[in-house]
Design a protein around this motif. Sequence first.
Motif, PDB file in Angstrom:
ATOM      1  N   ARG A  79       9.375   5.106  -3.908  1.00 18.30           N
ATOM      2  CA  ARG A  79       9.567   6.422  -4.528  1.00 18.30           C
ATOM      3  C   ARG A  79      10.661   7.247  -3.886  1.00 18.30           C
ATOM      4  NH1 ARG A  79       4.155   5.894  -5.643  1.00 18.30           N
ATOM      5  NH2 ARG A  79       3.908   5.801  -7.905  1.00 18.30           N
ATOM      6  N   LEU A 114       7.515   1.106 -13.379  1.00 16.83           N
ATOM      7  CA  LEU A 114       6.879   0.448 -12.231  1.00 16.83           C
ATOM      8  C   LEU A 114       5.890  -0.642 -12.633  1.00 16.83           C
ATOM      9  CD1 LEU A 114       6.267   3.413  -9.760  1.00 16.83           C
ATOM     10  CD2 LEU A 114       7.872   1.550  -9.492  1.00 16.83           C
ATOM     11  N   LEU A 138      -4.507   1.499   0.557  1.00 17.78           N
ATOM     12  CA  LEU A 138      -4.210   0.730   1.762  1.00 17.78           C
ATOM     13  C   LEU A 138      -3.074   1.425   2.503  1.00 17.78           C
ATOM     14  CD1 LEU A 138      -5.098  -2.114   2.847  1.00 17.78           C
ATOM     15  CD2 LEU A 138      -3.034  -2.986   1.782  1.00 17.78           C
ATOM     16  N   THR A 149      10.693  -5.894  -2.941  1.00 17.72           N
ATOM     17  CA  THR A 149      11.027  -5.696  -1.531  1.00 17.72           C
ATOM     18  C   THR A 149      10.066  -6.495  -0.675  1.00 17.72           C
ATOM     19  OG1 THR A 149      11.744  -3.441  -2.010  1.00 17.72           O
ATOM     20  CG2 THR A 149      11.304  -3.969   0.292  1.00 17.72           C
ATOM     21  N   ARG A 199      -0.322  -8.282  -3.962  1.00 20.93           N
ATOM     22  CA  ARG A 199      -0.188  -7.492  -2.730  1.00 20.93           C
ATOM     23  C   ARG A 199      -1.171  -6.338  -2.685  1.00 20.93           C
ATOM     24  NH1 ARG A 199       6.066  -6.507  -1.267  1.00 20.93           N
ATOM     25  NH2 ARG A 199       5.753  -4.748  -2.643  1.00 20.93           N
ATOM     26  N   THR A 251       4.669   1.244   1.199  1.00 16.39           N
ATOM     27  CA  THR A 251       5.591   0.600   0.267  1.00 16.39           C
ATOM     28  C   THR A 251       5.861   1.531  -0.907  1.00 16.39           C
ATOM     29  OG1 THR A 251       4.707  -1.543   0.855  1.00 16.39           O
ATOM     30  CG2 THR A 251       5.942  -1.414  -1.192  1.00 16.39           C
ATOM     31  N   THR A 303      -5.926  -1.972  -4.435  1.00 11.46           N
ATOM     32  CA  THR A 303      -4.590  -1.376  -4.495  1.00 11.46           C
ATOM     33  C   THR A 303      -4.051  -1.374  -5.929  1.00 11.46           C
ATOM     34  OG1 THR A 303      -4.154  -2.107  -2.244  1.00 11.46           O
ATOM     35  CG2 THR A 303      -2.243  -1.549  -3.609  1.00 11.46           C
ATOM     36  N   GLY A 351       0.819  -1.217   0.000  1.00  9.69           N
ATOM     37  CA  GLY A 351       0.000   0.000   0.000  1.00  9.69           C
ATOM     38  C   GLY A 351       0.842   1.252   0.000  1.00  9.69           C
ATOM     39  N   GLU A 352       0.369   2.237   0.705  1.00 10.31           N
ATOM     40  CA  GLU A 352       0.968   3.563   0.608  1.00 10.31           C
ATOM     41  C   GLU A 352       2.405   3.605   1.097  1.00 10.31           C
ATOM     42  OE1 GLU A 352      -1.881   6.366   1.451  1.00 10.31           O
ATOM     43  OE2 GLU A 352      -0.593   8.082   1.118  1.00 10.31           O
TER      44      GLU A 352
END
Lengths: 307, 307
Positions: free
Chosen positions: A21, A36, B298, A127, B193, A16, B198, A13-14
Amino acid sequence: MNDIITLDYESGGEKTADLIRSVLLPAFKNPALEALGDGAVLDGSEKLVFSTDSFVVTPWRFPGGDIGALSVCGTVNDLCMAGGIPRYLSLSFILEEGFLIRDLETIAASIARKAAEAGVIIATGDTKVVERSKGDGIYINTAGIGFLRAPGLGREQIREGDGVILSGSAGCHGAAVLMARAGTIRLMRDPTRGGVATTLHEFIEDSPLTIELDEAAIPIDEPVAAACDLLGLDPLYCACEGRMLAVAAPEDEAAVLAALRRTPGGEQAALIGRVTQSRPGSLILNTRLGGKRLLTKLTGQQLPRIC
Amino acid sequence: MNDIITLDYESGGEKTADLIRSVLLPAFKNPALEALGDGAVLDGSEKLVFSTDSFVVTPWRFPGGDIGALSVCGTVNDLCMAGGIPRYLSLSFILEEGFLIRDLETIAASIARKAAEAGVIIATGDTKVVERSKGDGIYINTAGIGFLRAPGLGREQIREGDGVILSGSAGCHGAAVLMARAGTIRLMRDPTRGGVATTLHEFIEDSPLTIELDEAAIPIDEPVAAACDLLGLDPLYCACEGRMLAVAAPEDEAAVLAALRRTPGGEQAALIGRVTQSRPGSLILNTRLGGKRLLTKLTGQQLPRIC
């Protein structure tokens, strides 16, 4: 943003996205990565070389480098040893909860620097975050794609009479020189895990060939010799970075040595042995004192995690 | 041979060679791997697709599969989503001291089976062993190379009026069908994920576009709905395997749906939403009750490690 990696970074989500970034993308700026997408679209080649390694060295920073630099160099070297020109790397992190973001930034910068030096693009990555005691700070995996430059390398090319050369030239410099002009190379290998002795054993495993080494001819750095002496280790079995073993046709040995000695770090390149048929599958050390010692395969652990 | 992985396997000596020869090679029999070189030499292509993922799921075996199968399918799917035909995988293990060799054999067999199904070759690999409490049984990294088949996919292709389609067809089956004939696809993504919500957010991040979903049209398996209900989770944010999101030009929606519904697992493929410009960068759910709900990104963790 928080100082440390937490399990929130795992969910996709945000947080990650922030991590990618603000820490990773700026380090590895390139169009493939910035798209991406699930996979990078890259220019190809008729024949590819493909290699992978995971890096679990601890601590992550050590004299001379860090796990990031190692993760690029290790895979880049392997591509060179296989006769390829390294072009693209994938980069995957497994981070333990609590790892400092500041340290990740340092490692990312290190990776970017080594990649630029080697002329490779970090094309894609991943990651993952794991709980405390399910990791060790940071593990890195790199996989590399290279374009084949020197076909036909392999242990099956080795024959009686060939020369065994050990060079201190950083893998790819040495390999590039050899691939360009120096004559008939049977194969090249950088002797990391298990050291020179283990690598040479791999060359003649299950074959009728023997490798006989001349102890007096093997260049071993004084600090390495001293450290090994102190620790009761045999330098021939120590994992070593920045070294290259090459097997060459006898008529080309001189040219290969000359070429390597002109490369940075290769000045001490030496002919350390020869391929014979005196004792199939064996590695023999002809000692300074005039004796012969059988160098067996490594059976246990020699050193803690080094790469 | 011992029953468990010990740190001796780490050194690159005899035990590692045993492990490779007796457990791993037989599972993945192919010439590239058997050369046991530093890098595999492979046939290439003009344009490549390159992707990587690490797999840290715990426990390593679960209903429907295991970490081995997942490690192949995850990367193979990503190559398909990027418009490629998957061809080669690299395979890296990080094993915790004490892991059962019997379990490694099971996982290796699982990997071999999935690789054969997907038509990919395990070309190169690596194994590292770490101490207890520095890992979690087994972590796997796969990196994949594919040959580009469908160029020009990407979120920058999405435009107002496009249809959003969700399919249950296993990623590559669906992708292959779409790449072959079904019309203009803007992009494909498998919503792992962070789930469907998302992934859709990623499609329109920092863009003037909106995605509006029709709640009644979204196919959610009953068991998934029940489990999410019980756990207080929103199915739209759950990591899901075996699903595919595609964005298609409106004139091609019908053909895309028809093609997907003919693939195994794709029978419930549905048009679940449309791209508009009503609220830039937002994901909106038009609910069954006639209301509108903003589906935010998320921010925290939704589920424990699933892939």
